[in-house]
Scaffold this motif. Structure first.
Motif, PDB file in Angstrom:
ATOM      1  N   ASP A   1     -10.487  -1.234   1.536  1.00 19.58           N
ATOM      2  CA  ASP A   1     -11.070  -1.021   0.207  1.00 19.58           C
ATOM      3  C   ASP A   1     -12.533  -1.407   0.324  1.00 19.58           C
ATOM      4  O   ASP A   1     -12.868  -2.293   1.105  1.00 19.58           O
TER       5      ASP A   1
ATOM      6  N   GLU B   1     -13.386  -2.673  -6.867  1.00 19.59           N
ATOM      7  CA  GLU B   1     -13.089  -1.616  -5.889  1.00 19.59           C
ATOM      8  C   GLU B   1     -13.692  -0.269  -6.292  1.00 19.59           C
ATOM      9  O   GLU B   1     -13.420   0.247  -7.361  1.00 19.59           O
TER      10      GLU B   1
ATOM     11  N   LYS C   1       0.825  -1.212   0.000  1.00 21.49           N
ATOM     12  CA  LYS C   1       0.000   0.000   0.000  1.00 21.49           C
ATOM     13  C   LYS C   1       0.860   1.264   0.000  1.00 21.49           C
ATOM     14  O   LYS C   1       2.080   1.201   0.101  1.00 21.49           O
TER      15      LYS C   1
HETATM   16 MG    MG Z   1      -7.023   1.455  -4.354  1.00 19.93          MG
END
Ligand code: MG
Ligand code: 4AD
Length: 431
Positions: free
Chosen positions: A345, A354, A327
């Motif tokens: 998410d 997403e 991330k």
């Molecule tokens: Mg994302």
């Protein structure tokens, strides 16, 4: 004579009105002429009847071609059989411009052809419905933050000196001899604004030079990004759930006709009520392994895996606590397991993937500096961002919701290219 929009005709039954629009379609049958006119708010059928064949109104009618611009005048009548429930008894047709052969005909066209004619394709009824739903979603987002939650809108810059979401998807431009980039996200600026105004959001276009040609990727897309001082991950997830439930309810309330036009199964949307299911990254990996996916802890959950997970639920799914390594640099580590980030998410149901990404942000100066260095980001460009951790740093969190993916899901449109008026796609920037 009164100029009336088609969607307001119901308030003018029995009156003589004027409608200004374009020829959607027409047909003749013996002594009757049917003209379908659209004006951006709807489609109305206008009819003319005459005993004589060579009547001037018919002559004007006969010269009209598809998409010619016209002004029509006549009396409004209620008629259950007419599309929309109202009809106009034609008294006068004023052609404004007679259109040349219109390239988009009722026959099936390929997507490449339609995309190259996007400027005209927008006039067709499905695209019209999608644009109206998009507008409703944007309005709902604004109402949610402005009216329901009392956030302050703060506009983020589009020209930026550094990356927010990784250096591989930057659009670079020259800024008086220095490098500048089109914004990938307004988040970093919202963090500064949250320290000034408490709860803020930005809403604007963002840019990603993604070498991806999927139904979920655009090079330019719109994102709404709330950021709240003193928020923790749990508060952040709840705000996201609240927002998504609000948007879906609003579209169901106000855009039924458009959803019908798109043959959207609204029963599925009616199930979108909090609480939403949640699974952690750890749990997701275990589920995917059991389902036969070749995946292990630490791997990215890709598009196919996302779809498999989301299809298990009828509501949006919250995936949380992803490995920090996969991330962004700014995410706060989980104090109990520092290899995880306090991130989440939200995946839309029915395989849309997403729609939201969010997290708690690092509030400690030293840790943030370390992450900036580990990620080889230019320290100088992040001076101001580090400052926020020197002068009254507090825990804070936020997220970004992508408008086009949200529209695709709610409208039931497969590809995001139809959910933005003029999509910017890989190698394609026309029209
Ligand atoms: Mg994302
Ligand atoms: O997950 P992302 O990259 O998160 C951020 O940019 C954070 N800075 C947001 C924040 O915390 N303030 O992007 C957020 C959302 C995605 O979930 C997706 O809906 C959309 O933006 N998105 C895209 N939509 C269309 N095309 C693309 N290339 C997109 N990339 C992201």
């Amino acid at each position: 004579m009164k100029w009336v929009y088609i969607e307001d005709l119901k308030e003018h039954v029995g009156e003589e009105v004027e409608v200004r629009g374009w020829v959607y379609n027409k047909r003749s049958s013996g002594r009757v002429r049917f003209l379908l006119v659209r004006d951006g708010t709807g489609i109305v059928q206008a009819t003319a009847w005459s005993r004589e064949k060579d009547n001037p109104l018919f002559r004007t009618f006969d010269a009209l071609t598809q998409e010619s611009s016209v002004i029509i005048r006549g009396k409004v009548k209620e008629d259950k059989r007419a599309p929309g429930g109202y009809e106009i008894e034609l008294r006068e047709i004023v052609p404004v411009q007679i259109a040349e052969d219109y390239p988009i005909t009722p026959k099936e066209h390929g997507v490449a052809f339609l995309m190259a004619h996007r400027h005209l394709w927008l006039r067709s009824s499905k695209q019209h419905a999608i644009m109206r739903i998009r507008h409703e979603i944007i309005r709902a987002i604004r109402d949610f933050f402005d009216e329901e939650k009392k956030f302050t809108l703060v506009d983020a810059p589009i020209l930026t000196p550094a990356a927010c979401e990784g250096t591989t998807t930057l659009f670079e431009t020259d800024y008086f001899g220095e490098k500048a980039y089109l914004s990938q996200s307004g988040q970093l600026y919202m963090e500064a604004a949250a320290m000034a105004l408490g709860k803020v959001y930005c809403f604007g276009p963002t840019f990603r030079a993604e070498k991806s040609k999927t139904r979920r990727h655009l090079m330019e897309f719109w994102m709404v990004e709330p950021e709240v001082a003193y928020f923790r991950l749990e508060d952040d997830i709840q705000l996201a759930e609240d927002l998504v439930e609000f948007i879906v309810k609003r579209v169901l309330e106000r855009r039924r006709k458009e959803l019908e036009k798109l043959e959207r199964d609204v029963n599925k949307l009616e199930k979108v009520e909090r609480p939403f299911p949640r699974i952690s990254y750890d749990e997701a990996i275990e589920i995917l392994k059991k389902e036969g996916f070749d995946i292990k802890w630490g791997d990215e959950i890709g598009g196919d895996e996302e779809t498999a997970l989301a299809l298990k639920f009828e509501k949006p799914l919250v995936l949380h606590r992803f490995p920090a390594a996969q991330k962004a640099f700014y995410m706060e580590p989980d104090p109990e397991r520092p290899e995880l980030s306090l991130s989440f998410d939200m995946l839309a149901p029915e395989g849309y993937g997403e729609i939201i990404g969010g997290s708690e942000r690092i509030s400690d100066y030293d840790l943030l500096l370390k992450r900036i260095r580990e990620n080889n980001l230019p320290e100088e460009a992040f001076r101001w961002y580090l400052d926020l951790r020197k002068y009254g740093s507090v825990p804070h969190a936020g997220f970004g919701l992508g408008v086009e993916r949200t529209v695709a899901w709610i409208a039931g449109v497969k590809h995001v290219r139809e959910t933005i008026p003029f999509p910017r796609l890989l190698y394609k920037i026309y029209p």
